[in-house]
Design a protein around this motif. Structure first.
Motif, PDB file in Angstrom:
ATOM      1  N   LEU A   3      14.961  24.718  25.975  1.00 41.43           N
ATOM      2  CA  LEU A   3      16.253  24.153  26.352  1.00 41.43           C
ATOM      3  C   LEU A   3      16.694  23.037  25.405  1.00 41.43           C
ATOM      4  O   LEU A   3      17.862  22.651  25.410  1.00 41.43           O
ATOM      5  CB  LEU A   3      16.200  23.605  27.786  1.00 41.43           C
ATOM      6  CG  LEU A   3      15.966  24.620  28.910  1.00 41.43           C
ATOM      7  CD1 LEU A   3      15.908  23.906  30.257  1.00 41.43           C
ATOM      8  CD2 LEU A   3      17.051  25.688  28.922  1.00 41.43           C
ATOM      9  N   THR A   4      15.753  22.527  24.608  1.00 46.83           N
ATOM     10  CA  THR A   4      16.088  21.437  23.676  1.00 46.83           C
ATOM     11  C   THR A   4      16.390  21.946  22.269  1.00 46.83           C
ATOM     12  O   THR A   4      16.644  21.135  21.373  1.00 46.83           O
ATOM     13  CB  THR A   4      14.935  20.416  23.596  1.00 46.83           C
ATOM     14  OG1 THR A   4      13.794  21.026  22.963  1.00 46.83           O
ATOM     15  CG2 THR A   4      14.553  19.907  24.975  1.00 46.83           C
ATOM     16  N   ASP A   5      16.349  23.259  22.078  1.00 48.15           N
ATOM     17  CA  ASP A   5      16.666  23.796  20.751  1.00 48.15           C
ATOM     18  C   ASP A   5      18.071  23.357  20.342  1.00 48.15           C
ATOM     19  O   ASP A   5      19.042  23.606  21.077  1.00 48.15           O
ATOM     20  CB  ASP A   5      16.598  25.322  20.773  1.00 48.15           C
ATOM     21  CG  ASP A   5      17.018  25.939  19.451  1.00 48.15           C
ATOM     22  OD1 ASP A   5      16.214  25.919  18.518  1.00 48.15           O
ATOM     23  OD2 ASP A   5      18.177  26.402  19.371  1.00 48.15           O
ATOM     24  N   GLY A  65      26.115   4.632  26.886  1.00 43.99           N
ATOM     25  CA  GLY A  65      26.097   5.164  25.528  1.00 43.99           C
ATOM     26  C   GLY A  65      24.747   5.704  25.100  1.00 43.99           C
ATOM     27  O   GLY A  65      24.570   6.072  23.942  1.00 43.99           O
ATOM     28  N   SER A  66      23.802   5.770  26.022  1.00 40.36           N
ATOM     29  CA  SER A  66      22.465   6.260  25.707  1.00 40.36           C
ATOM     30  C   SER A  66      22.511   7.687  25.170  1.00 40.36           C
ATOM     31  O   SER A  66      23.306   8.517  25.623  1.00 40.36           O
ATOM     32  CB  SER A  66      21.600   6.218  26.967  1.00 40.36           C
ATOM     33  OG  SER A  66      20.432   6.984  26.801  1.00 40.36           O
ATOM     34  N   CYS A  67      21.640   7.984  24.205  1.00 38.88           N
ATOM     35  CA  CYS A  67      21.537   9.333  23.653  1.00 38.88           C
ATOM     36  C   CYS A  67      20.106   9.850  23.760  1.00 38.88           C
ATOM     37  O   CYS A  67      19.673  10.678  22.958  1.00 38.88           O
ATOM     38  CB  CYS A  67      21.988   9.339  22.193  1.00 38.88           C
ATOM     39  SG  CYS A  67      23.751   8.996  21.974  1.00 38.88           S
ATOM     40  N   THR A  68      19.369   9.358  24.730  1.00 36.61           N
ATOM     41  CA  THR A  68      17.978   9.747  24.896  1.00 36.61           C
ATOM     42  C   THR A  68      17.852  11.106  25.578  1.00 36.61           C
ATOM     43  O   THR A  68      18.815  11.641  26.116  1.00 36.61           O
ATOM     44  CB  THR A  68      17.227   8.684  25.729  1.00 36.61           C
ATOM     45  OG1 THR A  68      18.013   8.358  26.882  1.00 36.61           O
ATOM     46  CG2 THR A  68      16.989   7.429  24.919  1.00 36.61           C
ATOM     47  N   LEU A  69      16.627  11.628  25.566  1.00 35.52           N
ATOM     48  CA  LEU A  69      16.357  12.938  26.166  1.00 35.52           C
ATOM     49  C   LEU A  69      16.582  12.918  27.674  1.00 35.52           C
ATOM     50  O   LEU A  69      16.970  13.915  28.272  1.00 35.52           O
ATOM     51  CB  LEU A  69      14.905  13.325  25.857  1.00 35.52           C
ATOM     52  CG  LEU A  69      14.525  14.796  25.855  1.00 35.52           C
ATOM     53  CD1 LEU A  69      15.291  15.558  24.782  1.00 35.52           C
ATOM     54  CD2 LEU A  69      13.017  14.936  25.631  1.00 35.52           C
ATOM     55  N   ASP A  81      19.655  21.789  33.051  1.00 34.86           N
ATOM     56  CA  ASP A  81      20.728  22.783  32.978  1.00 34.86           C
ATOM     57  C   ASP A  81      20.131  24.072  32.422  1.00 34.86           C
ATOM     58  O   ASP A  81      20.069  24.276  31.219  1.00 34.86           O
ATOM     59  CB  ASP A  81      21.854  22.254  32.068  1.00 34.86           C
ATOM     60  CG  ASP A  81      23.088  23.128  32.116  1.00 34.86           C
ATOM     61  OD1 ASP A  81      23.063  24.144  32.835  1.00 34.86           O
ATOM     62  OD2 ASP A  81      24.079  22.808  31.430  1.00 34.86           O
ATOM     63  N   ASP A  82      19.668  24.917  33.327  1.00 36.62           N
ATOM     64  CA  ASP A  82      18.921  26.120  32.963  1.00 36.62           C
ATOM     65  C   ASP A  82      19.579  27.343  33.609  1.00 36.62           C
ATOM     66  O   ASP A  82      19.083  27.888  34.601  1.00 36.62           O
ATOM     67  CB  ASP A  82      17.466  25.954  33.431  1.00 36.62           C
ATOM     68  CG  ASP A  82      16.580  27.133  33.076  1.00 36.62           C
ATOM     69  OD1 ASP A  82      16.943  27.881  32.147  1.00 36.62           O
ATOM     70  OD2 ASP A  82      15.525  27.300  33.725  1.00 36.62           O
ATOM     71  N   LEU A 132      20.350  16.365  25.413  1.00 33.18           N
ATOM     72  CA  LEU A 132      20.115  15.881  26.766  1.00 33.18           C
ATOM     73  C   LEU A 132      19.343  16.965  27.509  1.00 33.18           C
ATOM     74  O   LEU A 132      19.855  18.066  27.691  1.00 33.18           O
ATOM     75  CB  LEU A 132      21.446  15.592  27.470  1.00 33.18           C
ATOM     76  CG  LEU A 132      21.394  15.360  28.986  1.00 33.18           C
ATOM     77  CD1 LEU A 132      20.570  14.134  29.319  1.00 33.18           C
ATOM     78  CD2 LEU A 132      22.807  15.230  29.569  1.00 33.18           C
ATOM     79  N   LEU A 133      18.127  16.650  27.955  1.00 35.74           N
ATOM     80  CA  LEU A 133      17.316  17.625  28.682  1.00 35.74           C
ATOM     81  C   LEU A 133      17.293  17.331  30.179  1.00 35.74           C
ATOM     82  O   LEU A 133      17.455  18.229  30.998  1.00 35.74           O
ATOM     83  CB  LEU A 133      15.885  17.638  28.142  1.00 35.74           C
ATOM     84  CG  LEU A 133      14.897  18.572  28.853  1.00 35.74           C
ATOM     85  CD1 LEU A 133      15.387  20.024  28.828  1.00 35.74           C
ATOM     86  CD2 LEU A 133      13.512  18.464  28.230  1.00 35.74           C
ATOM     87  N   PHE A 134      17.095  16.063  30.534  1.00 37.32           N
ATOM     88  CA  PHE A 134      16.987  15.667  31.938  1.00 37.32           C
ATOM     89  C   PHE A 134      18.091  14.686  32.302  1.00 37.32           C
ATOM     90  O   PHE A 134      18.259  13.657  31.637  1.00 37.32           O
ATOM     91  CB  PHE A 134      15.637  14.986  32.214  1.00 37.32           C
ATOM     92  CG  PHE A 134      14.431  15.830  31.886  1.00 37.32           C
ATOM     93  CD1 PHE A 134      14.203  17.032  32.530  1.00 37.32           C
ATOM     94  CD2 PHE A 134      13.510  15.406  30.937  1.00 37.32           C
ATOM     95  CE1 PHE A 134      13.082  17.805  32.233  1.00 37.32           C
ATOM     96  CE2 PHE A 134      12.388  16.156  30.636  1.00 37.32           C
ATOM     97  CZ  PHE A 134      12.175  17.362  31.283  1.00 37.32           C
TER      98      PHE A 134
END
Length: 453
Positions: free
Chosen positions: A221-223, A130-134, A168-169, A240-242
Motif C-alpha cells: 500500500l506504500t508503493d 502539515g505533517s507528511c509522516t507515514l 485505505d485498502d 500516508l499509510l495510517f
C-alpha cells in the motif's frame, strides 16, 4: 518478556507482547468503552460503576473524561497507576508471546467490523499541522486536552488504548483474508460487551508466515506509484499509510510522552524501548461494518438569542449568514432538504428550548459544514468564558441536551469515508471532531494492554 524485533519493516509496524486478563477474570466486567465517550452523560458511567463494582476492570485503569476537572484529578491518576501495578503483580494481567490479534466486533448497528491489533512506531507519526509522516492525524489536535492524559501515561507501567487507525485498502488485502482461516488461530476471547456494546471475538496470530504476509500487504500500500495512482496525484507526495480515525488525542499523548522520554536515552536504548510504540486497532476504511457518523455540537450556558445574533455578525465580507425559524427539529430537517448539494451554501439545523431552526451560511470559506460552524464557535467561546462546548454522538442526545435551559445543539451532516485519505493528503487535517466511526456504543472498548516501562 522482551518484545520481538524479528519482524523488521519500513512501515512502522511492531509486533507487541500483549497483556491480557487471566482466565478467571469476567471479561464482560473487564472491558469498558473509551474514556472520551458519554462526556455529558454521567449516568452512563454511574451504571458502568455499578456493573463493575470491585471486580478487575479497565474502568479502574482509565480516567473517564466526564469526571475531569472535578477537583480530584491527581488522586484519580495515582489510583490508576497503582492499580496498573497491582494487576501486573497479582496476575490479573498475563503477558503473552509477541503476536497480533484479529478482532471481529458485532454491534446493534452492524453485523461485523474487522480489526487487527498491532503496535506502531511513534517515530513514524506526527500530529502537527502539515505533517507528511507515514502515520498522521485526521483532525486538529487540541493541545489542552493532552495534559491529563500525559499525567497518566508518563508514570504508567502499561498502556491500554482506544486508538483506531485506518488503512485505505479497497482490494481488502490486509485484514479481510484473515477471516477465511480462523480455524488456524487460537481464539483468546469471545464475549458480550456491556452497555449495549455488542459482541467481540479475538484470535491470536503468532505464526511468522501469516504475520509476514500481513506486513507485505501493508508495504504494498506504500508503493509510490500505486499511491499516486490511487489518489490521482500529479506530483510527488509523501505516502500516508495510517490515518488516525479514533483516539487522535491518545495517540498524540503517546507521542508527546515518547518525545520527552527519549531525550534521556542512548541511541541503543531508543531503538527498542517499549514506549516508542503505541498499541492500536487497525481497521480498513472500506470495511462494510465501518460507518462514519457526524459529531454534533452542544453549547451549554449561553443566551441563545445573543448567540444567534453573534453568529450572523461573524460571517462578513463574501460570506453571509442568516437563520430560519422553525416550529420543530423535524421542520428544520425538512427545510434543510430544500438546499440539496449547493456548494455555495452550508446548512446547519439547530435546536434549543425556545427556538428551533436552520442556519444558512452563503459562500462559506471552509469546505465542509463542520469547519464553518467550528470557526464561529471557537471565536464565540473565547469571548464567553462561562459557555462550554461538548461533542455529541447521536441526534437524540443533541435534541435532549440542546433543548435544556441555556443550551443550543447543532446538527452536522456525515462525511463520506471514501474521501478521508485524499482529503488529508491534499488539505491536511480536518476540523477537530469532524466525524465519528460509528455511534458511541460502537467505539473501541478497552481490552488488551501492553507494558511501556
Amino acid at each position: 518478556m522482551k518484545e520481538s524485533n524479528k519482524f523488521q519493516n519500513k512501515i512502522g509496524v511492531h509486533v507487541p507482547s500483549l497483556l491480557l486478563p487471566a482466565k478467571n477474570v469476567d471479561m464482560c466486567k473487564w472491558s469498558v468503552v473509551a474514556c472520551d465517550q458519554y462526556t455529558s452523560q454521567p449516568d452512563y458511567w454511574k451504571e458502568v460503576e455499578k456493573i463493575v463494582g470491585s471486580n478487575p476492570s479497565t474502568l479502574h485503569l482509565i480516567f473517564p473524561e466526564v469526571y475531569l476537572g472535578k477537583g480530584d484529578d491527581d488522586e484519580r491518576i495515582d489510583k490508576i497507576n497503582h492499580c496498573m501495578e497491582e494487576y501486573i503483580k497479582n496476575g490479573t494481567l498475563v503477558e503473552h508471546e509477541p503476536a497480533l490479534i484479529y478482532v471481529e466486533r458485532k454491534t446493534s448497528h452492524t453485523e461485523s467490523r474487522k480489526g487487527l491489533i498491532i503496535a506502531v512506531d511513534l517515530e513514524c507519526y506526527d500530529y502537527e499541522k502539515g505533517s507528511c509522516t507515514l502515520i498522521r492525524a485526521t483532525e486538529g489536535t487540541v493541545l489542552d486536552r493532552l495534559p491529563p492524559r500525559i499525567k497518566i501515561r508518563q508514570n504508567a507501567p502499561i498502556e491500554l488504548p482506544h486508538i483506531m487507525l485506518l488503512i485505505d485498502d479497497p482490494d481488502k488485502t490486509v485484514i479481510e483474508p484473515l477471516s477465511e482461516k480462523l480455524d488456524k488461530f487460537e481464539k483468546i476471547y469471545d464475549f458480550d460487551l456491556m452497555m449495549n456494546g455488542g459482541h467481540i471475538k479475538g484470535y491470536k496470530i503468532d505464526d511468522e508466515d501469516t504475520i509476514k504476509s500481513i506486513l507485505d500487504a501493508l508495504e504494498k500500500l506504500t508503493d509510490p506509484d500505486n499511491f499516486r495512482s490511487r489518489y490521482e496525484l500529479d506530483s510527488c507526495r509523501d505516502v500516508l499509510l495510517f490515518a488516525a480515525g479514533d483516539g487522535n488525542h491518545s495517540l498524540a499523548t503517546a507521542k508527546a510522552c515518547w518525545e520527552s522520554l527519549k531525550t534521556g536515552l542512548s541511541p541503543e536504548e531508543r531503538e527498542n524501548h517499549p514506549a516508542r510504540f503505541a498499541l492500536v486497532e487497525l481497521v480498513n476504511v472500506h470495511d462494510e461494518g465501518l460507518v462514519f457518523e457526524p459529531i454534533h455540537r452542544v453549547v451549554f450556558n449561553v443566551d441563545v438569542n445573543n448567540m444567534l445574533e453573534k453568529l450572523t455578525e461573524y460571517f462578513t465580507g463574501t460570506s453571509k449568514a442568516y437563520w430560519i425559524d422553525c416550529s420543530s427539529e423535524e421542520q428544520a430537517f425538512e427545510e434543510a432538504k430544500k438546499f440539496p448539494g449547493q456548494p455555495d451554501k452550508h446548512v446547519i439545523p439547530f435546536t434549543s428550548k425556545d427556538i428551533k431552526g436552520l442556519i444558512v451560511v452563503e459562500n462559506p470559506v471552509h469546505n465542509i459544514e463542520v469547519g464553518t460552524l467550528q470557526s464561529f464557535l471557537d471565536e464565540y467561546l473565547k469571548d464567553h468564558a462561562s459557555a462550554r462546548i461538548d461533542y455529541i454522538h447521536g441526534y437524540d442526545v443533541v435534541e435532549r441536551l440542546g433543548s435544556m435551559d441555556s443550551n443550543i445543539g447543532f446538527y452536522l451532516p456525515p462525511m463520506d469515508k471514501k474521501d478521508l485519505f485524499k482529503t488529508v493528503i491534499l488539505d491536511g487535517v480536518l476540523p477537530r471532531k469532524t466525524f465519528s466511526m460509528g455511534e458511541a456504543e460502537e467505539k473501541r472498548f478497552y481490552l488488551e494492554c501492553r507494558k511501556i516501562r
